[in-house]
Write an enzyme that holds these catalytic residues in place. Sequence first.
Site, PDB file in Angstrom:
ATOM      1  N   LEU A  84      -6.457   8.169  -1.707  1.00 29.40           N
ATOM      2  CA  LEU A  84      -6.363   6.951  -1.291  1.00 29.40           C
ATOM      3  C   LEU A  84      -7.464   6.446  -0.002  1.00 29.40           C
ATOM      4  O   LEU A  84      -7.053   7.002   0.922  1.00 29.40           O
ATOM      5  CB  LEU A  84      -5.023   6.522  -0.917  1.00 29.40           C
ATOM      6  CG  LEU A  84      -4.640   5.326  -0.630  1.00 29.40           C
ATOM      7  CD1 LEU A  84      -5.232   4.109  -1.602  1.00 29.40           C
ATOM      8  CD2 LEU A  84      -3.189   4.986  -0.196  1.00 29.40           C
ATOM      9  N   SER A  85      -8.613   5.679  -0.569  1.00 38.28           N
ATOM     10  CA  SER A  85      -9.365   5.525   0.459  1.00 38.28           C
ATOM     11  C   SER A  85      -8.925   4.652   1.636  1.00 38.28           C
ATOM     12  O   SER A  85      -7.922   3.920   1.754  1.00 38.28           O
ATOM     13  CB  SER A  85     -10.524   4.711  -0.099  1.00 38.28           C
ATOM     14  OG  SER A  85     -11.403   5.398  -1.091  1.00 38.28           O
ATOM     15  N   ALA A  86      -9.630   4.844   2.791  1.00 36.42           N
ATOM     16  CA  ALA A  86      -9.178   3.905   4.028  1.00 36.42           C
ATOM     17  C   ALA A  86      -9.218   2.453   3.772  1.00 36.42           C
ATOM     18  O   ALA A  86     -10.058   2.096   3.066  1.00 36.42           O
ATOM     19  CB  ALA A  86     -10.186   4.236   4.958  1.00 36.42           C
ATOM     20  N   ARG A  99       0.980  -1.274  -0.002  1.00 36.91           N
ATOM     21  CA  ARG A  99      -0.070   0.028   0.093  1.00 36.91           C
ATOM     22  C   ARG A  99       0.935   1.122   0.077  1.00 36.91           C
ATOM     23  O   ARG A  99       0.614   2.179  -0.614  1.00 36.91           O
ATOM     24  CB  ARG A  99      -0.919  -0.066   1.075  1.00 36.91           C
ATOM     25  CG  ARG A  99      -1.745   1.140   1.337  1.00 36.91           C
ATOM     26  CD  ARG A  99      -2.695   0.872   2.569  1.00 36.91           C
ATOM     27  NE  ARG A  99      -3.655   2.186   2.771  1.00 36.91           N
ATOM     28  CZ  ARG A  99      -4.826   2.504   2.493  1.00 36.91           C
ATOM     29  NH1 ARG A  99      -5.184   1.844   1.524  1.00 36.91           N
ATOM     30  NH2 ARG A  99      -5.718   3.540   2.760  1.00 36.91           N
TER      31      ARG A  99
END
Length: 404
Positions: free
Chosen positions: A78-80, A45
């Site tokens: 950048l989504s959780a 990530r």
Amino acid sequence: MTTSHMNTADADTAAELRAAMVGELRSTGAITSESVAEAVSTVPRHLFAPGEPLEAVYDDGNAVLVKRDPNGTATSYLSAAHIQAVMLEQAEIEPGMRVLEIGSGGYNAALLAELVGAGGKVTSVDIDPDIVARARDCLAAAGYDRVEVMLADAEYGVPVGAPYDRIVVTAGAWDISPAWVEQLSERGRLVVPLRMRGLTRSIAFDRDGESLASHSYRLCAFVPMQGSGAHRERTVLLGDEAALRLDDESRHFDVAAMRKALHSPRLERWSGAAFDLPDELELFLMSAPQAVMLHTSEEFVEQGLLARSAGRGVPALISDGGSFAYRTKRPDEATGGFESGVIAHGPEAEQVAARYVGLLRQWADNHRRRGAARIRYIPKAVGMAVPYQEFAVKRRGVVAIFWS
């Protein structure tokens, strides 16, 4: 295979943090399948958030800001990891599938690539050329060149790659594009953060003829869709103290009467019903024809003008004369939990509070569980189906809900 210029110590730290994040996502129920756990464990990530602290990147509840517009409004995150995992579980992606992602950031597309495997295909589109370029660079750095990233207005989908087994939307949508339905395979699934009457839920829709029927829904929040599918949320200001947020442009409010009611003494009524599963309760309350989302600031909560529930946004019932009621809670010593109740203001406070208490009791008696709602999207060309209750009228269709 991934490529990285991190030193060994940082790479080891990233791997440890990633493993811890997967453990946390499992413990909260965001990850429920081995396939999603393996994908999240595999994709680095941090390569999709260059320059960000590793601890922030691998915090499962943290969304990383990617871009703001010239006015300072956030347009891309950048989504959780938590909501990404939830939506992947909703999608139930299998090896060999063809998947279209709407809203590109790179990381979620890499997760999708892991899930579909070498025999599948992932296409990711975004309307912003900066985001497209960034996604391509990040995917290449992480070794996911097989993901196709395209510049496009997602309202029209990507017909050249259709039909898709899954379409996963990662931006807040106010309506469902006909192209998304048309480009789904016969047994395809659309996972979309759909905004309805001021609420957003990630809904997994399966094709059911020409309409869509929900498989699951979960609480979520996303930046709004851009391009042809964009829709501005309506805000009705009640002075500086509070605001109503809604999608319906035709609805009229007596703002002067509401402001006067707001500064009148409060009336409290208690339902005797337990308060829990607030996201499910919120969806049920907003099904009431007179319901609207009421918001205030922390400042006015601290002043005691409105209860804390309104600071986060709360369903409110509003009478024609401007009286209104909204939900609150208090500790229940008998159960150790909370009891749901109502605060009302205005000359019709007693009547509107009674209607609200009735809704709280109805939900507690009949629908107090996960997944009690069945949500259907019916394109206007298809016509309304019964016995579903109309929930939100969109430009191209109707969102309807049945409560079991």
